[in-house]
Design a protein around this motif. Structure first.
Motif: not given
Length: 499
Positions: A443-458
């Motif tokens: 959760l702390r690091s997810a926003d470091e990735l591009p907003q146009q990407w789908n970012v998830g946690f398994a």
């Protein structure tokens, strides 16, 4: 046996070079995605289209060698620091250089050294790669004649101080001795039968002489010479085994261990038999990469059947297959080819059940999520708070680049940062999934990735449950909207061909 059957030009790289005839072409449209999935060879740089008028392997290789670096930006520090890309590119270049004509080989190195001399960083990287792949004794691509071309540029460079040139100048002086086409330097010898002689006198007694420098205490030498002694010599050839270790008493005690038809001298230098085996396997793997599925299977069947005549040969082939086809760092990594080896290993009668446990486990992993199969599904918590799964996310786009990553991994951070700066092909979405199991950290690091990407946690174990084999982080898969795997464990070079 004829001499041509013993001393021959290896055609492996020549056959592989035929694959370069179509030239390299980066694909950024969805219409080309299927082709990417079917294209087994992985290139570092887009190669030039070879004119149809060039027909022979040497002509075609010469053209590609001269134009190999045309699309390389030596001013791009990010590219230069990508060691995997640079190493794969140099390996491809060296493979082609090996069968180019002498003149084209010189021209190709001239162009590379001139372009890399734009910066000290680029120059040092190219010089280091040339030494590693063309000069180090352990390298299966070792080629002193090609390395001489690099050494001449290094010694003439204005980028180096005189002190920095001392080591390459000494190496060049060594390399220029006893080259193909020159008369070998003569030396005095004491023969096993007590005669005093010299190299030139003994060489004159046969059409051809295989001169072997060895150490009687070297175990590698003993194995290599024992194997060589069991082979018939070509017509008109004599073997000269030379001990240069300087201990005459030790030589006298060991000389009779060598075949009586060989001449043996008080002179020797350690030869590494592993260099021959590694080069042979690299040539084989290069051809295997572009062979049809049926021919690939037949070729591995023949190799494994023949190597099974002895446990030593079997172990060597298995070790080389793992090193070049399965290790994450190998630029030739090819899991589909390695599966063929694993099946033979697991079925072999040469191994105990305990010895088969590790390859059997690796085979089980390799058979999951192969190209053409539907990727195993798993639950995902998305960055926007949604609960989803892989199949649902994949269905939203024509193609999905699935990235398994670790938010604490520095390599991941650099790789994903570089990837985020590239435009996505039409119809493609990136799904970056954290598999490390620490939700708070994600959760702390997810926003470091591009907003146009789908970012998830398994939300369920991926590697631990053996749903996926993740040899490195990050690991990339390319899947379609049905979650069918198109490409598995993509290399950085394959990613560059897509983006």
């Amino acid at each position: 046996m004829k001499l041509s059957g013993f001393v021959k030009v290896v055609s492996a790289i020549a056959l592989a070079t035929a694959a370069y005839g179509c030239g390299g072409k980066s694909s950024t449209s969805t219409q080309d995605m299927a082709t990417v999935g079917e294209n087994t060879p992985q290139r570092s740089l887009a190669l030039p289209a070879v004119p149809d008028s060039l027909r022979t392997p040497e002509e075609r290789a010469s053209f590609v060698a001269v134009h190999f670096w045309d699309k390389m930006d030596f001013d791009n520090g990010l590219v230069l620091r990508d060691s995997a890309f640079m190493e794969q590119s140099f390996v491809d270049f060296a493979s082609i250089l090996a069968i180019a004509s002498v003149g084209s080989k010189s021209d190709a190195v001239d162009i590379l050294m001139r372009r890399s001399s734009r910066s000290r960083t680029a120059f040092d990287i190219v010089c280091s790669l040339a030494e590693k792949y063309l000069d180090e004794a352990e390298s299966p691509m070792r080629d002193e004649e090609s390395y001489i071309l690099f050494l001449r540029h290094i010694c003439a460079s204005t980028m180096l101080s005189e002190d920095e040139k001392m080591r390459p100048a000494d190496r060049l002086e060594q390399a220029l001795k006893n080259r193909p086409g020159m008369r070998a330097a003569n030396f005095r010898i004491e023969m096993r039968d007590g005669r005093s002689s010299d190299l030139h006198r003994e060489a004159a007694a046969s059409d051809y002489t295989l001169l072997i420098f060895y150490d009687p205490d070297c175990e590698v030498c003993k194995v290599a010479l024992r194997e060589l002694s069991g082979r018939p010599l070509p017509d008109g050839m004599t073997v000269l085994a030379v001990d240069t270790e300087g201990n005459r008493d030790k030589w006298l005690r060991s000389a009779d261990e060598l075949p009586q038809q060989w001449m043996d001298f008080d002179n020797g230098l350690v030869l590494r038999d592993s260099a021959f085996m590694e080069q042979s396997f690299v040539d084989f793997a290069s051809i295997l990469a572009i062979a049809s599925v049926g021919s690939k299977s037949d070729a591995v069947d023949i190799l494994m059947r023949r190597s099974s005549r002895s446990r030593t040969a079997f172990d060597i082939v298995c070790s080389l297959a793992e090193k070049y086809l399965d290790e994450a760092e190998s630029p030739m990594r090819d899991e589909e080819s390695y599966i063929l080896f694993l099946r033979h290993i697991c079925a072999s009668t040469m191994l105990s059940e305990d010895e088969k446990m590790r390859p059997a486990d690796r085979l089980e992993q390799a058979l999951k999520n192969r190209p053409g199969m539907r990727a195993a599904n798993f639950r995902i918590e998305m960055r926007d708070g949604r609960s989803s799964d892989l199949h649902r996310e994949a269905a939203a786009s024509d193609y999905t680049l699935l990235i398994f990553y670790d938010p604490d991994c520095e390599v991941c951070k650099v790789a994903l940062r570089e990837l985020s700066g590239r435009p996505l092909p039409d119809g493609m979405t990136v799904l970056a999934v954290d598999t490390e199991g620490n939700r708070d950290k994600w959760l702390r690091s997810a926003d470091e990735l591009p907003q146009q990407w789908n970012v998830g946690f398994a939300t369920e174990p991926i590697a631990d449950s053996e749903l996926y084999h993740l040899p490195v982080s990050p690991t990339y898969y390319l899947i379609d909207r049905n979650a069918t795997v198109i490409l598995k464990d993509l290399s950085d070079q394959t990613l560059r061909s897509i983006f």
